[in-house]
Structure formats: structure tokens, C-alpha cells
Motif scaffolding. Structure first.
Motif, PDB file in Angstrom:
ATOM      1  N   GLN A   1      -6.999  21.836 -38.418  1.00 54.02           N
ATOM      2  CA  GLN A   1      -5.533  21.714 -38.560  1.00 54.02           C
ATOM      3  C   GLN A   1      -4.944  20.838 -37.467  1.00 54.02           C
ATOM      4  O   GLN A   1      -4.032  20.066 -37.713  1.00 54.02           O
ATOM      5  CB  GLN A   1      -4.896  23.107 -38.504  1.00 54.02           C
ATOM      6  N   ALA A   2      -5.494  20.958 -36.249  1.00 54.88           N
ATOM      7  CA  ALA A   2      -4.930  20.194 -35.127  1.00 54.88           C
ATOM      8  C   ALA A   2      -5.520  18.787 -35.010  1.00 54.88           C
ATOM      9  O   ALA A   2      -5.132  18.041 -34.117  1.00 54.88           O
ATOM     10  CB  ALA A   2      -5.132  20.959 -33.823  1.00 54.88           C
ATOM     11  N   SER A   3      -6.452  18.431 -35.902  1.00 54.49           N
ATOM     12  CA  SER A   3      -7.031  17.083 -35.828  1.00 54.49           C
ATOM     13  C   SER A   3      -5.966  16.040 -36.123  1.00 54.49           C
ATOM     14  O   SER A   3      -5.259  16.132 -37.130  1.00 54.49           O
ATOM     15  CB  SER A   3      -8.182  16.929 -36.835  1.00 54.49           C
ATOM     16  N   VAL A   4      -5.874  15.064 -35.256  1.00 57.01           N
ATOM     17  CA  VAL A   4      -4.853  14.031 -35.415  1.00 57.01           C
ATOM     18  C   VAL A   4      -5.358  12.943 -36.367  1.00 57.01           C
ATOM     19  O   VAL A   4      -4.617  12.435 -37.200  1.00 57.01           O
ATOM     20  CB  VAL A   4      -4.500  13.414 -34.038  1.00 57.01           C
ATOM     21  N   VAL A   5      -6.636  12.617 -36.252  1.00 61.41           N
ATOM     22  CA  VAL A   5      -7.166  11.525 -37.076  1.00 61.41           C
ATOM     23  C   VAL A   5      -7.270  11.952 -38.537  1.00 61.41           C
ATOM     24  O   VAL A   5      -7.556  13.100 -38.842  1.00 61.41           O
ATOM     25  CB  VAL A   5      -8.563  11.081 -36.592  1.00 61.41           C
ATOM     26  N   LYS A   6      -6.995  11.036 -39.406  1.00 62.31           N
ATOM     27  CA  LYS A   6      -7.172  11.270 -40.853  1.00 62.31           C
ATOM     28  C   LYS A   6      -8.153  10.217 -41.349  1.00 62.31           C
ATOM     29  O   LYS A   6      -7.846   9.037 -41.344  1.00 62.31           O
ATOM     30  CB  LYS A   6      -5.834  11.121 -41.599  1.00 62.31           C
ATOM     31  N   TRP A   7      -9.334  10.629 -41.736  1.00 61.01           N
ATOM     32  CA  TRP A   7     -10.343   9.685 -42.191  1.00 61.01           C
ATOM     33  C   TRP A   7     -10.577   9.861 -43.684  1.00 61.01           C
ATOM     34  O   TRP A   7     -10.898  10.963 -44.149  1.00 61.01           O
ATOM     35  CB  TRP A   7     -11.655   9.896 -41.419  1.00 61.01           C
ATOM     36  N   ASP A   8     -10.431   8.773 -44.448  1.00 61.51           N
ATOM     37  CA  ASP A   8     -10.731   8.858 -45.886  1.00 61.51           C
ATOM     38  C   ASP A   8     -12.246   8.756 -46.087  1.00 61.51           C
ATOM     39  O   ASP A   8     -13.007   8.560 -45.128  1.00 61.51           O
ATOM     40  CB  ASP A   8      -9.983   7.772 -46.673  1.00 61.51           C
ATOM     41  N   ASP A   9     -12.679   8.893 -47.350  1.00 63.30           N
ATOM     42  CA  ASP A   9     -14.115   8.958 -47.633  1.00 63.30           C
ATOM     43  C   ASP A   9     -14.865   7.715 -47.156  1.00 63.30           C
ATOM     44  O   ASP A   9     -15.974   7.806 -46.646  1.00 63.30           O
ATOM     45  CB  ASP A   9     -14.349   9.167 -49.140  1.00 63.30           C
ATOM     46  N   LYS A  10     -14.213   6.557 -47.320  1.00 65.60           N
ATOM     47  CA  LYS A  10     -14.862   5.315 -46.935  1.00 65.60           C
ATOM     48  C   LYS A  10     -15.090   5.281 -45.420  1.00 65.60           C
ATOM     49  O   LYS A  10     -16.155   4.940 -44.938  1.00 65.60           O
ATOM     50  CB  LYS A  10     -13.974   4.139 -47.367  1.00 65.60           C
ATOM     51  N   LYS A  11     -14.030   5.644 -44.702  1.00 61.30           N
ATOM     52  CA  LYS A  11     -14.099   5.674 -43.239  1.00 61.30           C
ATOM     53  C   LYS A  11     -15.135   6.711 -42.779  1.00 61.30           C
ATOM     54  O   LYS A  11     -15.891   6.481 -41.828  1.00 61.30           O
ATOM     55  CB  LYS A  11     -12.702   6.014 -42.699  1.00 61.30           C
ATOM     56  N   LEU A  12     -15.161   7.864 -43.469  1.00 63.07           N
ATOM     57  CA  LEU A  12     -16.113   8.916 -43.098  1.00 63.07           C
ATOM     58  C   LEU A  12     -17.553   8.455 -43.276  1.00 63.07           C
ATOM     59  O   LEU A  12     -18.425   8.753 -42.458  1.00 63.07           O
ATOM     60  CB  LEU A  12     -15.877  10.176 -43.941  1.00 63.07           C
TER      61      LEU A  12
ATOM     62  N   LYS B   1     -18.336   6.105 -40.482  1.00 63.89           N
ATOM     63  CA  LYS B   1     -18.461   6.893 -39.259  1.00 63.89           C
ATOM     64  C   LYS B   1     -19.809   7.614 -39.234  1.00 63.89           C
ATOM     65  O   LYS B   1     -20.490   7.659 -38.206  1.00 63.89           O
ATOM     66  CB  LYS B   1     -17.322   7.917 -39.237  1.00 63.89           C
ATOM     67  N   GLN B   2     -20.180   8.173 -40.374  1.00 63.57           N
ATOM     68  CA  GLN B   2     -21.440   8.915 -40.449  1.00 63.57           C
ATOM     69  C   GLN B   2     -22.630   8.007 -40.132  1.00 63.57           C
ATOM     70  O   GLN B   2     -23.523   8.386 -39.370  1.00 63.57           O
ATOM     71  CB  GLN B   2     -21.597   9.537 -41.838  1.00 63.57           C
ATOM     72  N   GLN B   3     -22.606   6.796 -40.702  1.00 64.85           N
ATOM     73  CA  GLN B   3     -23.694   5.846 -40.431  1.00 64.85           C
ATOM     74  C   GLN B   3     -23.775   5.520 -38.941  1.00 64.85           C
ATOM     75  O   GLN B   3     -24.852   5.453 -38.358  1.00 64.85           O
ATOM     76  CB  GLN B   3     -23.481   4.561 -41.237  1.00 64.85           C
ATOM     77  N   ARG B   4     -22.608   5.346 -38.354  1.00 62.75           N
ATOM     78  CA  ARG B   4     -22.560   5.014 -36.931  1.00 62.75           C
ATOM     79  C   ARG B   4     -23.119   6.171 -36.098  1.00 62.75           C
ATOM     80  O   ARG B   4     -23.900   5.973 -35.167  1.00 62.75           O
ATOM     81  CB  ARG B   4     -21.107   4.722 -36.543  1.00 62.75           C
TER      82      ARG B   4
ATOM     83  N   LEU C   1     -20.390  14.862 -42.140  1.00 60.34           N
ATOM     84  CA  LEU C   1     -18.941  14.791 -41.899  1.00 60.34           C
ATOM     85  C   LEU C   1     -18.211  15.252 -43.159  1.00 60.34           C
ATOM     86  O   LEU C   1     -18.337  14.623 -44.214  1.00 60.34           O
ATOM     87  CB  LEU C   1     -18.533  13.361 -41.529  1.00 60.34           C
ATOM     88  N   PHE C   2     -17.473  16.332 -43.047  1.00 60.63           N
ATOM     89  CA  PHE C   2     -16.762  16.873 -44.203  1.00 60.63           C
ATOM     90  C   PHE C   2     -15.375  16.246 -44.315  1.00 60.63           C
ATOM     91  O   PHE C   2     -14.724  15.967 -43.309  1.00 60.63           O
ATOM     92  CB  PHE C   2     -16.637  18.388 -44.079  1.00 60.63           C
TER      93      PHE C   2
END
Lengths: 249, 249
Positions: free
Chosen positions: B111-122, B125-128, B150-151
């Protein structure tokens, strides 16, 4: 609640005065007014809850409401000594070991240290690390800000070794040989209040000669588990283990 | 000695073949020739010492010299779950928890996470993070590279909670209230090979609602000592404590 570190020992007073940076942060940054409560952390491990009673042009005056009850400091005083690592890893280590409860953070030029810092650079670096430690101490609710000492020669560092009740060297070769009990044994025999120095190499590790010198000064070699930790990770393992041993068990 | 992770389970063979990135690193980067020894790490927690016997245009062939004897993996399988923090802290956590022995690293939008990552970004990120974990696994001499998941919703993460033998939530409020024994109790009752999930909030911590949901799913709240640790530091404390408990004591 905000924490402010004062450069004086605690003694009971009718009112406490905060000037300089603390004043600036309370009044200008946080826009605090009378009635607001903060923590005041003194140099002798006493922290009080204090309430603002008056704000003048250069000072905030506060009265004591009570003492902070919970002990925030590790029951033994741990000094972390790092052979100068590359880049801004000293900054990283200073921040993290402060969070994790180090009493003191020391840097020294190890044989494998790549960076060469002259006295002027060391002085600047020390100021920077002190600021980082101060901020980390506030954020992590410490009652002490670790002192930072950066040595310009390993000789100068070695001369301080007699100050400590126990000295450990985190030595990769010990980890590889499966040494697993020295840390536990050392922590279990240290009485509360004891001083422990733990020495970590830079990226290339400590040389055999450095290890021999340290052993001759009474240091014992210890492994930190079977995985090889980077030079900036090993001190965090050590302090976490000290906390687990003394604060959770 | 260099470590190479193969994407196959170990089975005794006359010779082992390394292609792709491993080939490139051995032949182009390290300029290895026949006779050189390396570690080959298989997917089923077996690591062998292998010697290069032939190098062709796209493959390096090696023969087994012996098994790596020392166990490098924590005796319990620890999954670290972090509510998405700001900036590149996920990268930092992925590297450090790999060094310290995590079996799996999970991210979820708290809930307190500021970042919003869509599926593409996730996905990116996961690969990285997988690349970072792979490199850290090699450097720290792991026998397993942690899996990264990464959910995109906390619901999807919650649905995995039944997989674990025990779940802990590192909860700042527990630390403030002086909770000190849950971690020790949990570690002491877990048998070797057990799976432990430990959940950490982002910078703002976990909400009361999130904590209630996790408790309803069987999680217990634990403190990690009296100091307030940053969201990227707390997982390192946890894994160090697990190592100290299971590997050093």
C-alpha cells in the motif's frame, strides 16, 4: 518523533537549549512550535523526551517530559574497521553500520586498498562520513552517533589495537576452510559493555602479512558462513549477528 | 576459481559442454585454455570442479575432477519478500540477499509503495534483477541462484503464502514495542530444509490492514532489534541472523 543529538552530557536541568543546526531543523525545516515534543539525545547514552516551551531568534528551549526507556544500543561496543575500499563504499558502510548499531567506524589503508587518500582528502572524507553517520543515527533511533576515525597509515591503526577487549579479523580464507565457531565463541565470552574490534579487508582482502601482524596483536580469525561476502556486506553480517546474539536471544 | 551456472541438473557424464555466455566468458573474457579448472554449478545443488579438455568454435568441453565438498547454501530455504521500494533499492536488495543466501526474492506492490510498475516494466525489472542475482551468486560462491518473482498485485502475492512452512513479517511496531523473541523462536523450531518467507514493507512500512491480512494467513510479527532499520537493510539483518543461527552455532 524527531531526534536531535546534543553535544553535551545529560544532567537534569529546568530547560535545555538547542541552537545551530538543531534549531534550524526544528524551526525552519519542521516549523515546530511550542508544545511539540522531540527526543534529545545526549553524549552519555541518555535520551529524553522534551517539549518545546519557547523559541527565540537563535535558540529553542525545551523541558524534560521523561526519559526514553528502551535501550537502543548494542550491549557490547563494536568497532568496525574497514581497509579502504573503492568508490563510495565507505559512505555505504558508514550508513549501514550506524543503522545496525556500531559504536565506532574506522578506516585504514590496507595493502590491497587501491585508493590513496592524502590528509586533506581524509579530513574531507571524515566530515562526510560523520554527516552520514549522524543522519543514519537519527533515522534509526540510535542513542549514540558512532565516532569515525580515518587513519592515514596502517601503523597508526595498529597502535590502537590494545584498546579493545577482543579483536576479530573477518578472513575469507577462514570462511573457505569452514571455520564457523570463532565468532560465536567470542560473542559468548564477552561480558556486557565489552569492546570488540572487527577488522575487514578491502576488495582484495587482507594480505597474509597483515593477518600475521593482526594475529600477533591478539586478533583471532573468524569466518562469517560459507558464502563469500563483499567487503561492504561482511560488516553488516557481523553487526546483525551481534544483535541476534545479544538482543534477540 | 571461476563459477559457471549451468541450466541442467547434474548427472555423471564423460564430458560437460558449456556454450553461450559461459563460453564467451571462459574463452573471450578470461582467455582460458585446456587444463584450466573451474566450478560448474548445476540446478540440483551439485557443484563440481571441472577441467577444460577441449575448446571448439562454440563450445567448451570439460571433465569432472571432483565435487565441491562444502555446502554453501543455508540449511533452510529463505524467501525474502519486499514491498516495492523507491529508486534502485530492489537492485541493491537483490544483490545483497543473494550474497547472504536467500533462496528466492519476491517483490510486491505494498500500500505504501510509491512506484507503480506496469507488466512491461515489471518484466524488464525482473530480467535486470535476475542478472544481478546471477552475478552475485557467482561472486559469493553460491550453489543456487535465487529465483526472482515480481508480482503486479498484492493479491497475487498473497495467494502464494500457503506454500511456506513459516511466515514472518518484519514489523517496525513490533521492534518499537520491544518484541525480541519471535525470530529466535521461529528459527529454532524450523527443521532443516524448511521454507521460510519473511515479508518486509517499503519505506513507509506495511499498513495495519496489510499486517492483519498477513496474520490471518498465518504470519507472525517479529522485531529485528531495537533500532529502526531501513527497508533495504532489514532483509540483510534477517539473512545474517539465519546464517548465524544455522551455520555458525
Amino acid at each position: 518523533m524527531q531526534r536531535y543529538f546534543l553535544e553535551e552530557a545529560y544532567q537534569p536541568k529546568e530547560r535545555y537549549e538547542v541552537q545551530g543546526e538543531g534549531y534550524h531543523h526544528m524551526v525552519r525545516v519542521m516549523r515546530m512550535v511550542s508544545g511539540r515534543q522531540v527526543y534529545l539525545v545526549f553524549t552519555n547514552q541518555t535520551t529524553i523526551i522534551a517539549e518545546i516551551i519557547e523559541i527565540s531568534e537563535h535558540s529553542v528551549y525545551l523541558k524534560e517530559i521523561g526519559k526514553e526507556q528502551q535501550a537502543k544500543e548494542l550491549p557490547i561496543q563494536v568497532t568496525i574497521a574497514s581497509g579502504y575500499p573503492k568508490g563510495d563504499k565507505m559512505e555505504f558502510i558508514a550508513q549501514k553500520v550506524t543503522e545496525l548499531g556500531a559504536h565506532q567506524f574506522v578506516g585504514f589503508p590496507a595493502q590491497a586498498s587501491v585508493v590513496k587518500w592524502d590528509d586533506k582528502k581524509l579530513q574531507k572524507k571524515q566530515q562526510r562520513l560523520e554527516k552520514i553517520a549522524q543522519e543514519a543515527a537519527e533515522q534509526s533511533h540510535r542513542q549514540v552517533t558512532p565516532t569515525i576515525t580515518l587513519f592515514s597509515s596502517s601503523q597508526a591503526f595498529y597502535q590502537t589495537l590494545t584498546q579493545y577487549d577482543a579483536i576479530l579479523v573477518a578472513y575469507e580464507e577462514s570462511a573457505k576452510q569452514g571455520e564457523q565457531s570463532q565468532l560465536v565463541q567470542t560473542l559468548k565470552r564477552l561480558p556486557l559493555g565489552a569492546t570488540l574490534l572487527v577488522i575487514f579487508g578491502p576488495e582484495g582482502g587482507l594480505s597474509q602479512k597483515e593477518v600475521t601482524t593482526l594475529e600477533a596483536a591478539g586478533a583471532r580469525l573468524c569466518g562469517l558462513g560459507p558464502r563469500i561476502l563483499r567487503c561492504e556486506t561482511a560488516p553488516l553480517y557481523l553487526l546483525s549477528a551481534v544483535s541476534y546474539q545479544f538482543e534477540l536471544q
